[in-house]
Every structure is written in C-alpha cells, then in structure tokens.
Scaffold this active site. Structure first.
Site, short mmCIF file in Angstrom:
data_model
loop_
_atom_site.label_atom_id
_atom_site.label_comp_id
_atom_site.label_asym_id
_atom_site.label_seq_id
_atom_site.Cartn_x
_atom_site.Cartn_y
_atom_site.Cartn_z
N SER A 182 0.81 -1.18 -0.01
CA SER A 182 -0.07 0.04 0.09
C SER A 182 1.10 1.36 -0.02
CB SER A 182 -0.94 0.02 1.06
OG SER A 182 -0.33 0.04 2.37
N THR A 183 0.34 2.44 -0.39
CA THR A 183 1.07 3.59 -0.37
C THR A 183 1.64 3.81 0.72
OG1 THR A 183 -0.34 4.47 -2.36
CG2 THR A 183 1.20 6.09 -1.42
#
Length: 444
Positions: free
Chosen positions: A11-12
């Site tokens: 995920s970012t």
C-alpha cells in the site's frame, strides 16, 4: 523446472513508512527463484492496494488466480504472509482455489507449513494478528478523516474536475470549473456521455474518460455536499439539476437491465492490437421500409474518447462470426481435439449440483442477515463464474458428441445466441483486431 509466480503487494502508506518498496520485494523474489532453479512465469503486482481490500479490487491477485486455473503455475512465492492476506476469510477463499488446482505457496522470509494442524493453526494466529493490526490502522485513519471533515478540510489527495485543493481546503478551480459545468448542462439536455466527451474535447480541448464523467454524476461535491455534510464547499450546479440527472440515469439503468437479453457473441474476447484495450460491444438499429433491424459491432473506446488510438474502424459482429467459422472449419478436427484435451482436465473439478446448492445456502445466509451485501456479491460472482465454466464444458462436450453424425454448420446455426456465445467462450482465448480489421485468433 518448477513454474513459479511472483506476487508483490504494497500500500502507498506502507511503502512510505516502512520502506516495503515494490522493487525491494521483486529483487528478493527473483533472487530466491534463481537460487532454487525456478522458472518465473509471471509477476503480479498490486501497487497501492491494502491487504484488507475486497478480493474484487485486487486486480493482479484475480489475474493470478485466473492463471492458476489455466494450469500455468505450480508455486506462488511472496516475501511475507501479510503481503498475501491480512484476513482469514479471504485467505481461505483463495486457498480453496489453489488446492483445487494443486498449487502451493511459499513465503521466502518466513516459514509456514499447511500440511499439519499445528501449521494451519500458526497461519490462523498470524493472520488474526495481521487483521487486527490492519483494523486498528483503519480506525485511526477514519478518525483522522472525520476530524478533517469536521474542520471543513478534505481528506482526499486529488480534487474532482472543476476544483482544486489548497491547504486541505476544497476550492473552485477557475481554469476548469466551466468544463465541469458544461458537462452537467450538456448531459441534462442531450442525455449522452459520448456527447459530453465530444463537447469537452471540441469546446475546451479536454480529453475526459467516460468513467470520469460517470463518477461526476454521482459526486455530491458538485452540489456542495461531502459525506452528508451540507455546505462543505462551493457548489457548481443546483440540487435540482443533480437530482434530475440522477433520476434519468436510474431509469436508463433500469431499461438496460430490461434489455439484458441482448447477447454479444464476442464481448470480452476482442482486443485492440494498437493499444491493447478490450473492444467495447455496441449495437445500432437500422430503420428502413422493411422494418427495424438491430446489428452488433465492436469498437475501441480509446479511439473514440481520447483520440490516442488510431483504431477507428468498427468490427461488424456478423462478418466476424463468418470469418471465425471459416477459420474453424479449415482445421476443425484439430480444434475439437484441442477442446477435448483442454476441458477433460477440468471436467471432474466442477460439480454443478454442488455449486447450485452453494448458491442456495449463500442466499439463505444473506436473507438471514448472517453476511453483508458486499460479501454476498463477491461470493455470488465467484460461484456463478465456476458455474459458467461448468456450462461451457457441458456445451462443448455435447457438440463433440453430435459432431460425428451432424454437419457442423447446421448444428451451429441451430444454436440460440446464448449457446453460440458459450461455444465461442469455450474455444477462443482472445481475438486481436488491428486498425484495418485484420484478425488474429488465439484458440484455447
């Protein structure tokens, strides 16, 4: 050599905070595969996707499972268990697919054993811990977002067309607001998304995707509301216009559902050679003195909406059907043998009666409020997809039994549209079409 697939997810937020970059994971997996003399057949990367995302939103994971069912993979490797899943329910849904296709998985930085009760218990415990950690993080993020909304700040990182974000405030963008306003006005008058795209391109020089326009019509930001908070920002259109468009679109969706009997024989199979996108199925009605006649065709939306693809010609479905039949007849015996080989392997894996019973039980769980709507939809789509494969196998096997005593063309012409579509799905992997309407057929 063992055929191995590399699965990578980050995920970012994880990439930023913990340094779990895609490159680092990929390098480690490639190095592991090389040391153990494995043949890498594919790399599947879910970038910017959390492990708690619904299965339907993890596109690369679904592509991986599709390749698993095609028999392309022996082993899946990833760095750690939390790269794979952070919740038990989804893990076992995917595990069922892997076990059915005799595909194993392995973490290169951890040691797990699914062959013993203690090993499976260990996995459950670790997934429970990861799920709890993800839930706590989600709660903290929601609390931050709620605080921002209460202060009139937007938690979003990107503003919709016509707006801009300055110091976390959603403000009108004077440079693009007229484009957004004109899109709403045009659709309100003409009820055409394609027309909105053309108007934006010709009047404002903007190439806007159909998906973007559809999202605009559902976004209450344009009437000054955000997550139920009125007066959150300056509106660009009136409530009356927004509701008018919404009601029209609801009626149109309902009409489309009524017309769901329309069958496109090659939808999902046609691919544009120039840009790689799937061709969209369309229909038109010719009006003449003999009455109305509907015909189907396929086109590249990239050529229509963005003008970035040179593939502007339409592929007529009836002509394509004739070309495919001619190609099939030229080498029919070989294709039938291939169909038989391909489907016999899966014949014993699919039990139609069992799948129908699972659908009934799923419906009962939903009606008794034991599962939510999203979980019901995801499981329903999974089961119906398996049922479709079962139907394809049955249909193709039926054709093979009758072929020896019947003329193939006569047999095909007796099919209804649904049976024809099932037939083509059962023998064709993809059809690549170039801008001159030359086709390249890839049979299964």
């Amino acid at each position: 050599m063992q055929k191995v697939a590399l699965y990578i997810r980050v995920s970012t937020e994880e990439q930023k905070v913990h340094g779990l970059s895609l490159e680092a994971q990929k390098d480690a997996l490639i190095d592991y595969a090389a040391k153990h003399h494995m043949c890498i057949v594919g790399t599947y990367v879910d970038a910017g996707v959390t492990a708690r995302k619904r299965l339907g939103h993890r596109k690369e994971l679904n592509r991986l499972l599709s390749d698993v069912e095609k028999g392309c993979i022996d082993l899946i490797i990833f760095t750690k268990l939390d790269r794979w899943f952070r919740n038990i329910a989804d893990y076992y849904k995917v595990q069922e697919v892997l076990e059915r296709n005799q595909v194993n998985w392995k973490t290169i930085f951890e040691s797990y054993d699914t062959s013993t009760a203690n090993g499976r218990l260990h996995i459950n415990i670790m997934l429970s811990i990861a799920q709890d950690e993800a839930d706590r993080t989600s709660e903290r993020i929601k609390a931050v977002f709620e605080s921002k909304r209460a202060r009139g700040e937007t938690p979003a990182s990107m503003a919709p067309l016509g707006y801009k974000i300055i110091n976390s405030k959603l403000l009108v963008n004077d440079e693009t607001k007229q484009v957004a306003i004109d899109i709403f006005h045009y659709y309100d008058m003409h009820h055409s998304i394609a027309g909105c795209q053309r108007m934006a391109r010709e009047l404002h020089g903007c190439n806007i995707y159909e998906y973007t326009i559809r999202r605009m019509f559902d976004n209450t930001i344009y009437i000054g509301e955000f997550k139920g908070i009125s007066g959150f920002n300056e509106p660009l259109i009136s409530h009356q216009q927004f509701e008018r468009i919404k009601k029209y679109r609801e009626v149109r969706v309902f009409k489309n559902q009524l017309a769901a009997g329309r069958v496109y024989l090659f939808s999902t199979l046609l691919q544009c050679k120039e840009c790689g996108h799937t061709l969209s199925a369309m229909y038109n009605i010719n009006h003449n003195q003999y009455g109305d006649k509907e015909f189907h065709y396929y086109r590249c939306n990239q050529a229509v909406s963005t003008k970035k693809c040179p593939h502007i010609k339409r592929m007529n479905e009836q002509k394509l059907e004739q070309v495919l039949l001619e190609k099939l007849i030229q080498d029919l015996n070989k294709q039938m043998f291939h169909i038989e080989s391909f489907h016999c392997e899966k014949k014993n894996r699919l039990n139609t009666t069992k799948l129908v019973n699972r659908l009934e039980k799923l419906k009962e769980l939903y009606l008794d409020n034991l599962i939510d709507k999203d979980s019901y939809r995801i499981e329903y789509e999974s089961i119906t997809k398996q049922l479709q494969k079962s139907c394809i196998t049955h249909s193709v096997n039926s054709i093979q039994k009758e072929f020896s005593d019947s003329n193939f063309i006569d047999l095909y012409n007796n099919f209804n549209p649904e049976e024809k579509k099932t037939f083509w799905l059962g023998i064709v992997d993809k059809i690549i079409v170039d801008k001159h309407l030359n086709i390249e057929v890839h049979f299964l």
